[in-house]
Design a protein around this motif. Structure first.
Motif, PDB file in Angstrom:
ATOM      1  N   GLU A 247     -10.510  -1.272  33.156  1.00  0.00           N
ATOM      2  CA  GLU A 247      -9.325  -1.693  32.417  1.00  0.00           C
ATOM      3  C   GLU A 247      -9.429  -1.226  30.962  1.00  0.00           C
ATOM      4  O   GLU A 247     -10.515  -1.230  30.368  1.00  0.00           O
ATOM      5  N   ILE A 248      -8.294  -0.830  30.393  1.00  0.00           N
ATOM      6  CA  ILE A 248      -8.217  -0.462  28.986  1.00  0.00           C
ATOM      7  C   ILE A 248      -7.125  -1.320  28.359  1.00  0.00           C
ATOM      8  O   ILE A 248      -5.981  -1.301  28.811  1.00  0.00           O
ATOM      9  N   ALA A 249      -7.479  -2.075  27.312  1.00  0.00           N
ATOM     10  CA  ALA A 249      -6.537  -3.029  26.730  1.00  0.00           C
ATOM     11  C   ALA A 249      -6.462  -2.877  25.220  1.00  0.00           C
ATOM     12  O   ALA A 249      -7.478  -2.664  24.544  1.00  0.00           O
ATOM     13  N   SER A 250      -5.251  -2.985  24.681  1.00  0.00           N
ATOM     14  CA  SER A 250      -5.052  -3.050  23.236  1.00  0.00           C
ATOM     15  C   SER A 250      -5.392  -4.450  22.744  1.00  0.00           C
ATOM     16  O   SER A 250      -4.980  -5.443  23.358  1.00  0.00           O
ATOM     17  N   ILE A 251      -6.147  -4.525  21.651  1.00  0.00           N
ATOM     18  CA  ILE A 251      -6.523  -5.818  21.073  1.00  0.00           C
ATOM     19  C   ILE A 251      -5.858  -5.956  19.704  1.00  0.00           C
ATOM     20  O   ILE A 251      -6.046  -5.130  18.818  1.00  0.00           O
ATOM     21  N   PHE A 252      -5.078  -7.004  19.557  1.00  0.00           N
ATOM     22  CA  PHE A 252      -4.374  -7.272  18.308  1.00  0.00           C
ATOM     23  C   PHE A 252      -5.189  -8.242  17.461  1.00  0.00           C
ATOM     24  O   PHE A 252      -6.012  -8.998  17.974  1.00  0.00           O
ATOM     25  N   ASN A 253      -4.943  -8.224  16.170  1.00  0.00           N
ATOM     26  CA  ASN A 253      -5.676  -9.098  15.259  1.00  0.00           C
ATOM     27  C   ASN A 253      -4.757 -10.239  14.809  1.00  0.00           C
ATOM     28  O   ASN A 253      -3.684  -9.971  14.261  1.00  0.00           O
ATOM     29  N   PRO A 254      -5.162 -11.487  15.048  1.00  0.00           N
ATOM     30  CA  PRO A 254      -4.294 -12.610  14.666  1.00  0.00           C
ATOM     31  C   PRO A 254      -4.079 -12.717  13.156  1.00  0.00           C
ATOM     32  O   PRO A 254      -3.135 -13.377  12.712  1.00  0.00           O
ATOM     33  N   ASP A 284      -3.948   0.870  17.268  1.00  0.00           N
ATOM     34  CA  ASP A 284      -4.243  -0.522  17.600  1.00  0.00           C
ATOM     35  C   ASP A 284      -5.437  -0.986  16.780  1.00  0.00           C
ATOM     36  O   ASP A 284      -6.330  -0.190  16.454  1.00  0.00           O
ATOM     37  N   ARG A 285      -5.482  -2.275  16.476  1.00  0.00           N
ATOM     38  CA  ARG A 285      -6.601  -2.834  15.717  1.00  0.00           C
ATOM     39  C   ARG A 285      -7.917  -2.734  16.489  1.00  0.00           C
ATOM     40  O   ARG A 285      -8.988  -2.633  15.886  1.00  0.00           O
ATOM     41  N   VAL A 305      -6.746  -6.740   4.459  1.00  0.00           N
ATOM     42  CA  VAL A 305      -5.298  -6.849   4.616  1.00  0.00           C
ATOM     43  C   VAL A 305      -5.017  -8.079   5.455  1.00  0.00           C
ATOM     44  O   VAL A 305      -5.574  -8.238   6.544  1.00  0.00           O
ATOM     45  N   PHE A 306      -4.164  -8.959   4.953  1.00  0.00           N
ATOM     46  CA  PHE A 306      -3.738 -10.138   5.715  1.00  0.00           C
ATOM     47  C   PHE A 306      -2.237 -10.007   5.929  1.00  0.00           C
ATOM     48  O   PHE A 306      -1.490  -9.815   4.966  1.00  0.00           O
ATOM     49  N   GLY A 307      -1.800 -10.097   7.200  1.00  0.00           N
ATOM     50  CA  GLY A 307      -0.422  -9.724   7.501  1.00  0.00           C
ATOM     51  C   GLY A 307      -0.292  -8.240   7.276  1.00  0.00           C
ATOM     52  O   GLY A 307      -0.881  -7.440   7.994  1.00  0.00           O
ATOM     53  N   GLN A 308       0.434  -7.865   6.223  1.00  0.00           N
ATOM     54  CA  GLN A 308       0.490  -6.455   5.823  1.00  0.00           C
ATOM     55  C   GLN A 308       0.176  -6.267   4.342  1.00  0.00           C
ATOM     56  O   GLN A 308       0.298  -5.169   3.806  1.00  0.00           O
ATOM     57  N   ALA A 329     -12.234 -12.293  13.510  1.00  0.00           N
ATOM     58  CA  ALA A 329     -11.051 -12.811  14.207  1.00  0.00           C
ATOM     59  C   ALA A 329     -10.662 -11.910  15.381  1.00  0.00           C
ATOM     60  O   ALA A 329     -10.236 -12.399  16.438  1.00  0.00           O
ATOM     61  N   LEU A 330     -10.816 -10.595  15.210  1.00  0.00           N
ATOM     62  CA  LEU A 330     -10.467  -9.649  16.272  1.00  0.00           C
ATOM     63  C   LEU A 330     -11.344  -9.822  17.502  1.00  0.00           C
ATOM     64  O   LEU A 330     -10.864  -9.801  18.638  1.00  0.00           O
ATOM     65  N   ILE A 331     -12.654 -10.007  17.284  1.00  0.00           N
ATOM     66  CA  ILE A 331     -13.605  -9.980  18.400  1.00  0.00           C
ATOM     67  C   ILE A 331     -13.856 -11.349  19.012  1.00  0.00           C
ATOM     68  O   ILE A 331     -14.622 -11.452  19.978  1.00  0.00           O
ATOM     69  N   GLU A 332     -13.247 -12.419  18.479  1.00  0.00           N
ATOM     70  CA  GLU A 332     -13.430 -13.754  19.051  1.00  0.00           C
ATOM     71  C   GLU A 332     -13.053 -13.741  20.531  1.00  0.00           C
ATOM     72  O   GLU A 332     -12.018 -13.179  20.911  1.00  0.00           O
TER      73      GLU A 332
END
Length: 402
Positions: A247-254, A284-285, A305-308, A329-332
């Motif tokens: 599987e290959i998945a995009s990971i977003f950052n909260p 992607d992040r 960068v927080f938000g943008q 936060a990304l890797i949690e």
């Protein structure tokens, strides 16, 4: 039971885990002595056959364009002479290492049970590994002619070479999972027909063009966009064919807006198309690749960068802390599961390497200390480079594996 284990091993579609080495000269001397020492140590990495080099990123200090081109020519000639027909993919970049004239990041693979091919396209070395029908490509330093001053033209040259290599291997931009974009004088601007064009934005326009034409899958590669002390640009990429069981998945950052959703106000300069909108960065992040037993997470170049919005302008300590908190936060596990419900977060992901880009040489020590506190003693490379915003002082990328 033994037969069952053999069948599972034979038909399991693998995630290719890599190992990493950072090679720095033991003693600081001139370019030639440092390079010769590093070359000997690279040859030693393959002794005994337990590891094979698939990719080399070579970063060096240079005083001007002519000096860089001369050193680049020496390194390329020595690599081809040393490795011959088994020369791995390599890229040579004018980014000053923290304390030395030269620093090398080496990506290795265990050759057991895989097929390994060293190939060339139009003078560029690239590496292919295969197992059970699953294929991965490493390509570095794609640039076209030396010293193309127009960023748009340089980007088109680099993307076209990437496109042709992928086509040669029956792949497309759909298959790229990780990309590095090194952009000469990334923050500078110039006037063109009464519009102000920033070099990073010029690159983003070309990336948008190629992805729009040749990428049809959802999501984008993990990526880094960073400056280099040299006009033009270079691209590195890792591409992988889809495999059964992988599987290959995009990971977003909260903590962060997706880059391709950035508003016009944070994009510098004018659109190169009169009355048109500027195209945002398309990456992607993070990108997660996993099967039943292994996982790899590519963390894109991450900054304060927080938000943008940039956090901590002028405060490097604040920026490195925010950058690390963004990566955390990304890797949690909760975030990985939120982005990919099929992923078994009980598989522990560990940092395997980081690369840290530092805008000001005076900040190396502070940033390295903060990174050591969090990441610990893993392969780490610290380089001087402009970040994609003028008020950003540090950027960190990472690889994690189970």
């Amino acid at each position: 039971m033994l037969l069952l284990l053999i069948l599972i091993n034979k038909y399991r579609m693998p995630v290719f885990n890599n190992s990493y080495e950072i090679i720095l000269p033991f003693s600081i001397g001139d370019f030639y002595s440092e390079w010769n020492e590093c070359l000997e140590r690279m040859k030693y990495l393959e002794k005994g056959g337990r590891n094979r080099i698939v990719k080399m990123n070579i970063f060096l200090d240079s005083v001007d364009v002519e000096d860089f081109i001369r050193k680049k020519s020496i390194i390329a000639s020595d690599l081809v002479s040393t490795f011959g027909d088994s020369c791995p993919s390599f890229g040579i970049l004018p980014n000053k290492p923290e304390k030395t004239n030269i620093a090398i990041e080496v990506t290795l693979v265990n050759p057991a049970d895989i097929e390994l091919y060293y190939r060339k396209y139009n003078g560029y070395n690239y590496t292919v590994i295969e197992k059970s029908g699953c294929r991965k490509i490493f390509a570095n330093g794609l640039a076209g002619p030396d010293h193309v001053s127009d960023t748009g033209d340089a980007a088109r040259n680099a993307f076209e070479i990437a496109y042709r290599i992928l086509l040669t291997e029956n792949m497309t931009f759909n298959h790229i999972i990780r990309q590095w974009n090194y952009i000469g004088n990334i923050l500078s601007t110039h006037a063109d027909n009464n519009t102000i064009i920033q070099r990073y934005q010029a690159f983003n326009e070309v990336r948008h063009d190629y992805y729009s034409r040749y990428r049809s899958v959802q999501g984008y590669p993990a990526a880094t966009g960073i400056g280099m002390n040299y006009d033009g640009m270079m691209i590195d990429f890792v591409a992988m064919t889809p495999c059964e069981g992988v599987e290959i998945a995009s990971i977003f950052n909260p903590n962060q807006l997706n880059p391709y959703a950035y508003e016009q106000k944070v994009l510098v300069g004018d659109s190169p198309i009169r009355s048109g909108k500027k195209n945002p960065p398309m990456f992607d992040r993070g990108k997660l690749i996993f099967d039943r037993e292994n996982a790899v997470l590519f963390v894109s170049g991450t900054a304060s960068v927080f938000g943008q919005e940039t956090i901590g302008s002028g405060d490097v300590r604040k920026q490195v802390k925010v950058t690390i908190s963004n990566i955390k936060a990304l890797i949690e596990p909760e975030n990985l599961i939120r982005n990919c419900k099929q992923f078994d977060a009980s598989d522990s992901l560990k940092y395997k390497r980081i690369r840290v880009y530092v805008k000001n040489q005076s900040d190396f020590e502070l940033i390295r200390s903060e990174c050591m506190d969090y990441f610990g003693d893993i392969p780490a490379l610290y380089l001087q480079a402009d970040i994609c915003r003028d008020d950003l002082l540090v950027e960190i990328e990472a690889v994690l594996q189970s």
